[in-house]
Design a protein around this motif. Structure first.
Motif, PDB file in Angstrom:
ATOM      1  N   PHE A  25      26.178 -11.464   7.909  1.00  0.00           N
ATOM      2  CA  PHE A  25      27.621 -11.910   7.795  1.00  0.00           C
ATOM      3  C   PHE A  25      28.421 -12.367   8.809  1.00  0.00           C
ATOM      4  CE2 PHE A  25      26.076  -8.592   4.768  1.00  0.00           C
ATOM      5  CZ  PHE A  25      26.180  -9.273   3.526  1.00  0.00           C
ATOM      6  N   PHE A  26      28.061 -11.667   9.820  1.00  0.00           N
ATOM      7  CA  PHE A  26      28.947 -12.110  11.247  1.00  0.00           C
ATOM      8  C   PHE A  26      28.028 -12.429  12.373  1.00  0.00           C
ATOM      9  CE2 PHE A  26      31.091  -9.110   8.362  1.00  0.00           C
ATOM     10  CZ  PHE A  26      32.408  -9.737   8.059  1.00  0.00           C
ATOM     11  N   ASN A  27      28.743 -13.417  13.130  1.00  0.00           N
ATOM     12  CA  ASN A  27      28.048 -13.713  14.571  1.00  0.00           C
ATOM     13  C   ASN A  27      28.307 -12.675  15.378  1.00  0.00           C
ATOM     14  OD1 ASN A  27      26.985 -16.795  14.612  1.00  0.00           O
ATOM     15  ND2 ASN A  27      28.964 -16.862  13.612  1.00  0.00           N
ATOM     16  N   PRO A  28      27.315 -12.134  16.329  1.00  0.00           N
ATOM     17  CA  PRO A  28      27.452 -11.153  17.426  1.00  0.00           C
ATOM     18  C   PRO A  28      28.840 -11.288  18.171  1.00  0.00           C
ATOM     19  CG  PRO A  28      25.886 -12.605  18.132  1.00  0.00           C
ATOM     20  CD  PRO A  28      26.313 -13.197  16.724  1.00  0.00           C
ATOM     21  N   PHE A 109      19.910  -9.315  20.069  1.00  0.00           N
ATOM     22  CA  PHE A 109      19.616  -8.102  20.084  1.00  0.00           C
ATOM     23  C   PHE A 109      19.357  -7.558  21.396  1.00  0.00           C
ATOM     24  CE2 PHE A 109      18.989  -9.119  15.731  1.00  0.00           C
ATOM     25  CZ  PHE A 109      19.902  -8.175  14.965  1.00  0.00           C
ATOM     26  N   LEU A 110      18.664  -8.248  22.171  1.00  0.00           N
ATOM     27  CA  LEU A 110      17.916  -7.900  23.529  1.00  0.00           C
ATOM     28  C   LEU A 110      18.331  -8.657  24.782  1.00  0.00           C
ATOM     29  CD1 LEU A 110      14.495  -7.619  21.701  1.00  0.00           C
ATOM     30  CD2 LEU A 110      15.770  -5.680  22.222  1.00  0.00           C
ATOM     31  N   TRP A 111      17.332  -8.762  25.782  1.00  0.00           N
ATOM     32  CA  TRP A 111      17.672  -9.097  26.847  1.00  0.00           C
ATOM     33  C   TRP A 111      16.532 -10.193  27.334  1.00  0.00           C
ATOM     34  CZ3 TRP A 111      15.903  -4.513  25.633  1.00  0.00           C
ATOM     35  CH2 TRP A 111      14.621  -4.099  26.081  1.00  0.00           C
ATOM     36  N   GLN A 112      16.999 -11.049  28.243  1.00  0.00           N
ATOM     37  CA  GLN A 112      16.007 -12.038  28.763  1.00  0.00           C
ATOM     38  C   GLN A 112      14.803 -11.404  29.685  1.00  0.00           C
ATOM     39  OE1 GLN A 112      16.606 -15.200  27.514  1.00  0.00           O
ATOM     40  NE2 GLN A 112      18.095 -14.207  26.443  1.00  0.00           N
TER      41      GLN A 112
END
Length: 214
Positions: A25-28, A109-112
């Motif tokens: 429902f929402f952007n991070p 949710f994660l990293w590069q």
């Protein structure tokens, strides 16, 4: 000790469940990659907008460039993964087979970076968001959070930064320029394109004719 560890694991799982459902429902509020942009470039240019506010051309351009099977796969493009593995085994330029869904899981949710741990977590998140979010939400989150330049995130911020207009007002050519930056947005610049970028831009323009949005 074991009880404390189990309690910690349960808290982490519960937090992830809440965050995933909330993300439908929402952007991070912010991502790890965006924090990296702030630390590296001292700025965070982004402007979250709704799916409808993005317009159709930039969606078609990004799908044409990044993942033409987006609306028909279950989050994973196994043919692309197989081709990427063969290329890598042949010692050619390292390439990935990540779908837009996988990239969204990574970006939100994660990293590069490349590691088996991150890829494993990415696969898990991809499977879940495909079930809970659905394609439209995934594409909206992707287009709002993707890195589009040095400290620039999302198609709206990129449209304003490079072309001085909202993403829904981009021409077909401008939308294609936005899309072709995605493999390396810190390096590529639509205002000073390399010969490779020009060729890809022309290819994306042609491929956009084959993309239809549901």
């Amino acid at each position: 000790m074991w009880k404390k560890l189990k309690k910690l694991i349960l808290i982490i799982i519960l937090f992830n469940i809440i965050f995933i459902v909330w993300g439908k429902f929402f952007n991070p509020p912010i991502t790890i990659t965006q924090i990296g942009g702030i630390l590296e470039y001292g700025k965070l240019e982004r402007d979250y907008i709704s799916y409808d506010e993005m317009g159709s051309l930039v969606k078609k351009a990004v799908i044409a460039s990044e993942d033409q099977k987006f609306f028909i796969h279950n989050g994973f493009d196994y043919d692309a993964i197989e081709k990427a593995m063969k290329k890598n085994e042949e010692g050619k330029k390292l390439r990935g087979g990540s779908t837009i869904s996988q990239q969204t899981a990574k970006n939100v949710f994660l990293w590069q970076g490349r590691s088996y741990l991150r890829k494993g977590l990415e696969a898990g998140y991809t499977f879940i968001i495909e079930l809970i979010w659905g394609k439209q939400v995934i594409l909206e989150r992707y287009l709002n959070s993707i890195e589009m330049g040095r400290g620039v995130f999302g198609v709206e911020a990129a449209s304003l930064y490079y072309f001085g207009k909202h993403s829904k007002d981009l021409s077909k050519s401008e939308a294609a320029w936005i899309a072709v930056m995605l493999p390396n947005p810190k390096k590529y610049d639509p205002k000073n394109p390399t010969s490779y970028l020009r060729k890809k831009h022309n290819w994306v323009l042609k491929q956009m004719n084959n993309i239809s949005l549901p």
